[in-house]
Scaffold this active site. Sequence first.
Site, short mmCIF file in Angstrom:
data_model
loop_
_atom_site.label_atom_id
_atom_site.label_comp_id
_atom_site.label_asym_id
_atom_site.label_seq_id
_atom_site.Cartn_x
_atom_site.Cartn_y
_atom_site.Cartn_z
N CYS A 63 -3.01 -144.06 -22.40
CA CYS A 63 -3.05 -143.95 -20.94
C CYS A 63 -1.72 -143.56 -20.31
O CYS A 63 -1.65 -143.37 -19.10
CB CYS A 63 -3.54 -145.26 -20.34
SG CYS A 63 -5.21 -145.71 -20.87
N CYS A 97 0.18 -149.73 -18.47
CA CYS A 97 -0.09 -150.21 -19.83
C CYS A 97 -0.81 -149.09 -20.59
O CYS A 97 -1.25 -148.11 -19.99
CB CYS A 97 -0.97 -151.46 -19.81
SG CYS A 97 -2.56 -151.21 -18.98
#
Length: 502
Positions: free
Chosen positions: A166, A486
Amino acid sequence: MEEEHSCRETTRRSIPWRKSRRSSLDIKMSSMLTHAIRNLPASSAWAARVFARSLSCSSQLQAAAVQPKSKKTLAKSGVKNIVVVEGVRIPFLQSGTSYADLMPHDLARAALQGLLNRTSVPRDVVDYIVYGTVIQEVKTSNVAREAALGAGFSDKTPAHTVTMACISSNQAMTTGVGMIAAGQCDVVVAGGVELMSDVPIRHSRKMRKTMLTLNRAKTLGQKLSLISKIRPDYFAPELPAVAEFSTSETMGHSADRLAAAFGISRLEQDEYALRSHTLAKKAQDGGLLLDVVPFKVPGKDTVTKDNGIRPSSMEQMGKLKPAFVKPYGTVTAANSSFLTDGASAVLLMSEEKALAMGYKPKAYLRDFVYVSQDPKDQLLLGPTYATPKVLEKAGLTMADIDVFEFHEAFAGQILANLKAMDSDWFAQNCMGRKSKVGAPPLEKFNNWGGSLSLGHPFAATGCRLVITAAHRLKKEGGQYGLVAACAAGGQGHAMIVELYPQ
């Protein structure tokens, strides 16, 4: 090592479904989310500010752009200033909708063309192109190159693709920053793309092995012999999953455990998700999402806005069943980011080059860090670990930050990070730090919505975070923004964005 083990065990053995005791003061509080934030081990002043503010932060959305505060600049002697000239993204859409018949390079090409149209930068001025992607289309494994050629860039312009879950477009941007800082380039385009509407579905390993062997068979007899060995279970496909390879655990399941370990209730998660959608809707209606460029989908209408922004009600959200840990989990479809198709792109330059070409940059990209930790019990705590490191590197404190833009994978993940960041115990026992860094005030946090509402094309979100921070700094009169996210594998990223002098 013993302290780290103790921290992991504390998280692991938390009892997810045990009701916690509440004081009479807690019971009287009408807002579960406010209750969650007030019960962080924060200073009374911080808690009072959060309690006094409306979650909608509507006054900030309606305020006119103001002059930024006067603070020191983060320019360093002997280090090139690197700027974001512009950043765009095509609308982020729920998978299976208008982009369903396209390929990833189609979306990336549209974002690149949108950037070219907005900046009018000559294609041959761009020295390098870096793109991020997570779920790779095997036909276009270097999607950066295919998208660049499709967008009309010179075939003499090199391009490569990076992947870091991500934070892939974060990696693309910082790769460009490194190239410019090293003097290898003056102009770099970075971005990210994800198409979850069409992900590779593989044959089983047995079938793949048989097919590859069959391709090498010389005689008809050899081919028939191989075909005769195929069994019904060979035809079972390998379906992709958003799961950790090292632990085999889905990210949603990990988010559920994280929320339980930090005592985040279902109501608190739903209320935060509702906040995200409400703020995103106001930003969209108010014309604040300036990074979105229209995209004429071949054979379909022009897409002009994100289609996942859907403010609901606590009652409706409360009816949804747990999505991962059943039947007692707290993570649902409503308080999780949804599978999204989309692409983004930013134009990076050295400040000297940008000014020479007549551009007014939006922001400086300053210090950044990458972190990694245990992918089992700390999978989604990247912002907690990255934030204090990037602040120390930049010589700033939380009080210096005017705008926070954090990736919202799950509402529970965001709230758990806020609690961890404001916990001396967590800082000392899990991070090896003397004291907590402190949690961001909600009045500065994701005020135009986040991944829960705007969508999360895995590799495209990082660019959205950076350009949104730049736009918010200008709109709200701030100087420093902090971007954090994250990522799968227990990794994380944080970066300081400084508004360019107005």
